[in-house]
Motif scaffolding. Structure first.
Motif: not given
Length: 237
Positions: A165-167, A158-160, A82-83
């Protein structure tokens, strides 16, 4: 009926390089995610941390003591699938970023916010070409759509593993700006966390600490620092 819980069945966890990255094996058996996907992570360092978590288990397997395993599972089972949706959710913080919403009184808090957050807003402008405008009060005032589109594009890029982490970096701090500052090592993670707590720290100085609020803040700080560590470990050297 008591819930069945997995118990340790292996003697040792090991790291192995595979197509697409590195995996963890338990006595030669590959670890899989809860969705039964291969647990393959981008770096040997991250795989080593995950292997150490499995090696530390005694008796019943306790997932709460395995933060890197859980984050890797989330990246593979959820964020990869769900990127776009996750990126949209995170990018939406830009339109109501913590660093842009300022008190109009008292003067001391106004000054503290400006001292802490003005440099961050200037940094995101200089580094990413995004101009966010601070506002006074709590009423929502939309930011420039071009700035939001630029921040959204950078979030979607950003990759998954980075997005996982960013979330938490953004969600725990309430700030897309602070999240990007953490990814790019503008300041140590502990300092960035403190910058996200200007209002709460001021209130604690006035009224004292609330035990329940302090416990919640400590949990959020732990999640923020873990997210930064997870991001760093997922980056190839």
């Amino acid at each position: 009926m008591s819930e069945w819980k997995a118990k340790r069945f292996w003697d040792a966890a090991s790291v192995e390089e595979v197509d697409g990255g590195f995996t963890v094996r338990l006595d030669g058996r590959p670890v899989k995610t809860p969705a039964k996907a291969p647990l393959v992570v981008p770096t040997q360092a991250l795989a080593a941390c995950i292997a150490a978590e499995w090696d530390a288990q005694e008796g019943e397997v306790n997932p709460t003591n395995m933060p890197f395993t859980r984050s890797a599972n989330a990246a593979i089972d959820k964020v990869t699938q769900q990127h776009a949706e996750v990126a949209d959710l995170i990018a939406a913080y830009g339109d109501a970023d913590l660093t842009c919403y300022r008190a109009d009184s008292p003067a001391e808090l106004v000054a503290r916010q400006a001292q802490a957050w003005d440099p961050l807003i200037e940094w995101i402008h200089q580094r990413h070409g995004v101009r966010l405008v601070p506002v006074s009060g709590v009423m929502h005032q939309p930011q420039d759509i071009r700035a939001l589109e630029r921040l959204s594009a950078q979030t979607h890029a950003l990759d998954a593993f980075a997005l996982t982490a960013f979330h938490d970096l953004v969600g725990m701090s309430g700030s897309l700006v602070i999240g990007f500052a953490a990814l790019e090592n503008l300041h140590p993670a502990e300092h960035l966390w403190a910058l996200s707590r200007i209002d709460e720290t001021y209130q604690e100085e006035l009224w004292g600490k609330d035990e329940e609020a302090s416990e919640l803040a400590a949990k959020k700080q732990s999640d923020f620092l873990h997210a930064k560590a997870f991001y760093d470990l997922s980056r190839p050297i």
